[in-house]
Design a protein around this motif. Structure first.
Motif, PDB file in Angstrom:
ATOM      1  N   ALA A   1       0.823  -1.189   0.144  1.00 29.92           N
ATOM      2  CA  ALA A   1      -0.153   0.076  -0.088  1.00 29.92           C
ATOM      3  C   ALA A   1       0.876   1.246  -0.096  1.00 29.92           C
ATOM      4  O   ALA A   1       1.880   1.324   0.991  1.00 29.92           O
ATOM      5  CB  ALA A   1      -0.969   0.051   1.130  1.00 29.92           C
ATOM      6  N   GLY A   2       0.513   2.270  -0.906  1.00 28.03           N
ATOM      7  CA  GLY A   2       1.351   3.233  -1.209  1.00 28.03           C
ATOM      8  C   GLY A   2       0.584   4.475  -0.822  1.00 28.03           C
ATOM      9  O   GLY A   2      -0.439   4.503  -0.682  1.00 28.03           O
ATOM     10  N   SER A   3       1.167   5.457  -0.103  1.00 26.51           N
ATOM     11  CA  SER A   3       0.817   6.844   0.292  1.00 26.51           C
ATOM     12  C   SER A   3       0.897   7.779  -0.944  1.00 26.51           C
ATOM     13  O   SER A   3       1.985   7.456  -1.576  1.00 26.51           O
ATOM     14  CB  SER A   3       1.106   7.364   1.409  1.00 26.51           C
ATOM     15  OG  SER A   3       2.417   7.557   1.624  1.00 26.51           O
ATOM     16  N   GLY A   4       0.094   8.886  -1.083  1.00 27.87           N
ATOM     17  CA  GLY A   4       0.349  10.046  -1.776  1.00 27.87           C
ATOM     18  C   GLY A   4      -0.461   9.905  -2.860  1.00 27.87           C
ATOM     19  O   GLY A   4      -0.776   8.874  -3.433  1.00 27.87           O
ATOM     20  N   SER A   5      -0.761  11.000  -3.399  1.00 27.21           N
ATOM     21  CA  SER A   5      -1.590  11.040  -4.739  1.00 27.21           C
ATOM     22  C   SER A   5      -1.042  10.952  -5.904  1.00 27.21           C
ATOM     23  O   SER A   5      -1.505  10.561  -7.034  1.00 27.21           O
ATOM     24  CB  SER A   5      -2.152  12.565  -4.751  1.00 27.21           C
ATOM     25  OG  SER A   5      -1.335  13.441  -4.880  1.00 27.21           O
ATOM     26  N   THR A   6       0.341  10.619  -6.016  1.00 24.72           N
ATOM     27  CA  THR A   6       1.045  10.667  -7.056  1.00 24.72           C
ATOM     28  C   THR A   6       1.607   8.870  -7.435  1.00 24.72           C
ATOM     29  O   THR A   6       2.386   8.797  -8.214  1.00 24.72           O
ATOM     30  CB  THR A   6       2.366  11.425  -7.226  1.00 24.72           C
ATOM     31  OG1 THR A   6       3.137  11.028  -6.033  1.00 24.72           O
ATOM     32  CG2 THR A   6       2.165  12.792  -7.279  1.00 24.72           C
ATOM     33  N   PHE A   7       1.050   8.180  -6.429  1.00 22.02           N
ATOM     34  CA  PHE A   7       1.401   6.722  -6.670  1.00 22.02           C
ATOM     35  C   PHE A   7       1.278   6.073  -8.048  1.00 22.02           C
ATOM     36  O   PHE A   7       2.125   5.444  -8.539  1.00 22.02           O
ATOM     37  CB  PHE A   7       0.509   5.746  -5.826  1.00 22.02           C
ATOM     38  CG  PHE A   7       0.567   4.332  -5.798  1.00 22.02           C
ATOM     39  CD1 PHE A   7      -0.233   3.524  -6.706  1.00 22.02           C
ATOM     40  CD2 PHE A   7       1.587   3.951  -4.996  1.00 22.02           C
ATOM     41  CE1 PHE A   7       0.240   2.129  -6.774  1.00 22.02           C
ATOM     42  CE2 PHE A   7       1.664   2.643  -4.873  1.00 22.02           C
ATOM     43  CZ  PHE A   7       1.008   1.696  -5.690  1.00 22.02           C
ATOM     44  N   SER A   8       0.370   6.712  -9.095  1.00 26.88           N
ATOM     45  CA  SER A   8       0.418   6.086 -10.338  1.00 26.88           C
ATOM     46  C   SER A   8       1.755   6.586 -11.163  1.00 26.88           C
ATOM     47  O   SER A   8       1.628   6.101 -12.187  1.00 26.88           O
ATOM     48  CB  SER A   8      -0.987   6.402 -11.004  1.00 26.88           C
ATOM     49  OG  SER A   8      -1.062   7.842 -11.056  1.00 26.88           O
ATOM     50  N   SER A   9       2.209   7.389 -10.663  1.00 29.74           N
ATOM     51  CA  SER A   9       3.537   8.095 -11.471  1.00 29.74           C
ATOM     52  C   SER A   9       4.654   7.222 -11.426  1.00 29.74           C
ATOM     53  O   SER A   9       5.772   7.661 -12.062  1.00 29.74           O
ATOM     54  CB  SER A   9       3.654   9.708 -11.204  1.00 29.74           C
ATOM     55  OG  SER A   9       3.984   9.683  -9.729  1.00 29.74           O
ATOM     56  N   TYR A  10       4.777   6.509 -10.426  1.00 32.27           N
ATOM     57  CA  TYR A  10       5.685   5.351  -9.953  1.00 32.27           C
ATOM     58  C   TYR A  10       5.772   4.127 -10.664  1.00 32.27           C
ATOM     59  O   TYR A  10       4.851   3.517 -10.644  1.00 32.27           O
ATOM     60  CB  TYR A  10       6.159   5.385  -8.716  1.00 32.27           C
ATOM     61  CG  TYR A  10       6.465   6.484  -7.936  1.00 32.27           C
ATOM     62  CD1 TYR A  10       5.382   7.374  -7.340  1.00 32.27           C
ATOM     63  CD2 TYR A  10       7.560   7.270  -7.790  1.00 32.27           C
ATOM     64  CE1 TYR A  10       5.738   8.639  -6.816  1.00 32.27           C
ATOM     65  CE2 TYR A  10       7.880   8.246  -7.126  1.00 32.27           C
ATOM     66  CZ  TYR A  10       6.943   9.214  -6.408  1.00 32.27           C
ATOM     67  OH  TYR A  10       7.295  10.250  -6.085  1.00 32.27           O
ATOM     68  N   THR A  11       6.722   3.720 -11.293  1.00 29.16           N
ATOM     69  CA  THR A  11       7.130   2.250 -11.691  1.00 29.16           C
ATOM     70  C   THR A  11       7.264   1.450 -10.190  1.00 29.16           C
ATOM     71  O   THR A  11       8.007   2.092  -9.199  1.00 29.16           O
ATOM     72  CB  THR A  11       8.313   2.205 -12.292  1.00 29.16           C
ATOM     73  OG1 THR A  11       7.840   2.506 -13.652  1.00 29.16           O
ATOM     74  CG2 THR A  11       8.873   0.566 -12.150  1.00 29.16           C
TER      75      THR A  11
END
Length: 123
Positions: free
Chosen positions: A23-33
């Motif tokens: 589980a990732g925090s932050g609204s930019t999760f989709s921008s990460y590989t």
């Protein structure tokens, strides 16, 4: 910045399955590989699987190809590692990690890491 938290590890018999979640925090999760790595005592961290940002491309280590499957849910900010037909040699601490690269298979290419979850496969 992204904070990552793995879950789903445990003890399983050889031939069994586990699904790890990250589980990732932050609204930019989709921008990460997102990648999965594993490590055993005295050994280097080993690449397991990757799922890229954008139109997802996946990649796997030869040792897990055909047995493990990586997926992501960008709405839920979660990446998964489905592990089937587990073997004793899959025993390790499994880490998820985030990279800003389009595709990354080296641990040095990742900038954010979770704390790890233990997977133990008994024979």
């Amino acid at each position: 910045q992204v904070q990552l938290l793995e879950s789903g590890g445990g003890l399983v018999q050889a031939g069994g399955s586990l699904r790890l979640s990250c589980a990732g925090s932050g609204s930019t999760f989709s921008s990460y590989t997102m990648g999965w790595f594993r490590q055993t005592p005295g050994k280097e961290r080993e690449f397991v699987a990757v799922i890229s940002r954008g139109a997802p491309v996946t990649g796997y280590a030869d040792s897990v190809k055909g047995r493990f499957s990586v997926s992501r849910d960008n709405v839920g900010n979660t990446v998964y590692l489905q592990m089937n037909t587990l073997r004793p040699e899959d025993t390790a601490v499994y880490y998820c990690a985030a990279s800003t690269l389009r595709y990354a298979a080296r641990w040095s290419e990742y900038i954010y890491w979770g704390q790890g979850t233990q997977v133990t496969v008994s024979s």
